[in-house]
Enzyme design. Structure first.
Site, PDB file in Angstrom:
ATOM      1  N   GLN A   1       0.846  -1.192   0.000  1.00  0.00           N
ATOM      2  CA  GLN A   1       0.000   0.000   0.000  1.00  0.00           C
ATOM      3  C   GLN A   1       0.885   1.248   0.000  1.00  0.00           C
ATOM      4  OE1 GLN A   1      -3.641  -0.436   1.238  1.00  0.00           O
ATOM      5  NE2 GLN A   1      -3.999   1.590   0.454  1.00  0.00           N
ATOM      6  N   PHE A   2       1.368   1.636  -1.193  1.00  0.00           N
ATOM      7  CA  PHE A   2       2.263   2.791  -1.273  1.00  0.00           C
ATOM      8  C   PHE A   2       1.572   4.068  -0.813  1.00  0.00           C
ATOM      9  CE2 PHE A   2       0.111   3.502  -5.255  1.00  0.00           C
ATOM     10  CZ  PHE A   2       0.190   4.876  -5.472  1.00  0.00           C
ATOM     11  N   THR A   3       0.245   4.093  -0.843  1.00  0.00           N
ATOM     12  CA  THR A   3      -0.479   5.307  -0.463  1.00  0.00           C
ATOM     13  C   THR A   3      -0.349   5.635   1.025  1.00  0.00           C
ATOM     14  OG1 THR A   3      -2.559   4.105  -0.149  1.00  0.00           O
ATOM     15  CG2 THR A   3      -2.147   5.059  -2.341  1.00  0.00           C
TER      16      THR A   3
END
Length: 152
Positions: free
Chosen positions: A81-83
């Protein structure tokens, strides 16, 4: 490194309408990798995820959290989950400058997953870089943010 850790009754991840990972009772881990993350951050996070006491003792289910996911023989669903490194302080569009580039993030994510698998627990994953749908039946609900910055 940032992880949103959720105690779940069950969780699953789908890509293109197909379930690619699913678990029963355990932890759903949403994982963000920073460019500065190294093995020391991965090791710390693995230990925390496996050893945090987030589950009640089965003999006293309304009491304090006494058991870790390892102690209950729980399962893990790990989703990249790069966000989690989205910075929304300025403007109207998040900045992802602190997120590791995909080639670094994928390597670190895979290392994190492999270290979790050494625990002997069932570990399922999403698909790195894919558009995923994650279904989470949060237990409690219990949701915590874990963070380990380089050199801290």
């Amino acid at each position: 490194m940032r992880v949103i850790i959720q105690r779940v009754n069950r969780s699953q991840v789908m890509v293109d309408g197909e379930i690619i990972g699913q678990i029963g009772r355990g932890l759903n881990l949403l994982v963000g990798i920073a460019e500065t993350d190294r093995e020391i951050e991965l090791n710390w996070m693995v230990r925390k995820c496996l050893e945090l006491r987030l589950f009640p003792d089965p003999e006293n289910p309304t009491g304090k959290w006494e058991k870790s996911v390892q102690e209950i023989g729980g399962e893990l669903l790990v989703v990249s989950q790069f966000t989690l490194y989205g910075d929304c302080r300025k403007g109207r569009r998040p900045s992802f400058d602190q997120s590791a580039p995909p080639e670094i993030a994928e390597k670190r994510y895979e290392q994190f997953v492999e270290k979790l698998r050494l625990s002997g627990l069932k570990v399922e994953t999403g698909k790195f870089g894919a558009m995923m749908q994650v279904l989470i039946e949060n237990d409690g609900p219990v949701t915590l943010t874990l963070e380990k910055e380089a050199n801290s």
